[in-house]
Design a protein around this motif. Structure first.
Motif, mmCIF file in Angstrom:
data_model
loop_
_atom_site.group_PDB
_atom_site.id
_atom_site.type_symbol
_atom_site.label_atom_id
_atom_site.label_comp_id
_atom_site.label_asym_id
_atom_site.label_seq_id
_atom_site.Cartn_x
_atom_site.Cartn_y
_atom_site.Cartn_z
ATOM 1 N N GLN A 1 -0.366 -5.670 0.406
ATOM 2 C CA GLN A 1 -1.388 -5.819 -0.631
ATOM 3 C C GLN A 1 -2.742 -6.175 -0.046
ATOM 4 O O GLN A 1 -3.770 -5.829 -0.624
ATOM 5 N N TRP A 2 -2.762 -6.864 1.085
ATOM 6 C CA TRP A 2 -4.033 -7.223 1.704
ATOM 7 C C TRP A 2 -4.700 -5.995 2.322
ATOM 8 O O TRP A 2 -5.898 -5.793 2.184
ATOM 9 N N TYR B 1 -3.682 -2.663 1.787
ATOM 10 C CA TYR B 1 -3.722 -1.597 0.776
ATOM 11 C C TYR B 1 -3.764 -2.252 -0.606
ATOM 12 O O TYR B 1 -2.725 -2.440 -1.236
ATOM 13 N N PRO B 2 -4.955 -2.606 -1.097
ATOM 14 C CA PRO B 2 -5.039 -3.272 -2.408
ATOM 15 C C PRO B 2 -4.463 -2.408 -3.537
ATOM 16 O O PRO B 2 -3.921 -2.913 -4.496
ATOM 17 N N GLU B 3 -4.576 -1.122 -3.402
ATOM 18 C CA GLU B 3 -4.006 -0.188 -4.376
ATOM 19 C C GLU B 3 -2.677 0.325 -3.827
ATOM 20 O O GLU B 3 -2.629 0.896 -2.737
ATOM 21 N N THR B 4 -1.600 0.128 -4.543
ATOM 22 C CA THR B 4 -0.264 0.506 -4.071
ATOM 23 C C THR B 4 -0.181 2.000 -3.773
ATOM 24 O O THR B 4 0.505 2.417 -2.838
ATOM 25 N N VAL C 1 5.340 -8.744 0.773
ATOM 26 C CA VAL C 1 4.426 -7.794 0.152
ATOM 27 C C VAL C 1 2.961 -8.169 0.412
ATOM 28 O O VAL C 1 2.072 -7.340 0.256
ATOM 29 N N SER D 1 5.044 -6.103 7.386
ATOM 30 C CA SER D 1 5.408 -6.823 6.166
ATOM 31 C C SER D 1 6.900 -7.132 6.119
ATOM 32 O O SER D 1 7.308 -8.169 5.594
#
Length: 171
Positions: free
Chosen positions: A55-56, A58-61, A51, A43
């Protein structure tokens, strides 16, 4: 080390310190343990959307931060691996003797983090949890049964004797 342990290897299987090259399973395990850091590096190098990759994958931070946390032992192994050379500090040599246990612990710690993320915070899917358990179990079995990795742990690079250079004297 017994000479017969090396009979299955050719000259290309040894590094410039005359030690057997590190098993590819170690590197594969490190990539798995350090996947959060690999995604972070991907990233950072993406100039358009820094980011988006995180986000792709790990959809949940929170999952991303947990992955970074579970990769901390992997960072230590990478440091020990990079400092593994002749005349290394004594802590590197001691750590190298325990690298199999540290690597196993790192894999199990990563799995425990995912178990907590699944059962306590409900951040993972059951499919990913089962897949990760299979991957971790497989890597632990392979690492603990690998003869090449056992040889890697038993060896530590030693200084090689210097080759004498021929000096040609011109009249």
């Amino acid at each position: 080390m017994n000479r017969h342990n090396y009979s299955a290897y050719s000259v290309q299987d040894f590094d410039h310190y005359d030690c057997l090259k590190i098993s590819k399973w170690v590197y594969l395990s490190l990539i798995f343990i350090l996947r959060g850091y690999v995604v972070w590096l991907m990233s950072v190098t993406n100039m358009k959307d820094r980011v988006g990759i995180i986000q792709w994958i790990y959809p949940e931070t929170s999952l991303f931060y947990l992955s970074l946390g579970s990769g901390a032992l992997g960072i230590f192994i990478v440091i020990v691996l990079s400092l593994r050379r002749p005349k290394a500090k004594s802590w590197v040599k001691r750590s190298w003797l325990h690298v199999k246990g540290i690597l196993t612990l790192a894999l199990l710690f990563d799995l425990i983090i995912c178990l907590v993320a699944f059962f306590y915070w409900h951040l993972l899917s059951l499919t990913w949890l089962i897949t990760q358990a299979i991957i971790v179990g497989g890597l632990i079995i392979i690492l603990n049964s690998s003869k090449k990795f056992m040889i890697n742990i038993a060896e530590f690079p030693e200084p090689l004797p210097e080759k004498k250079k021929k000096v040609i004297k011109l009249p």
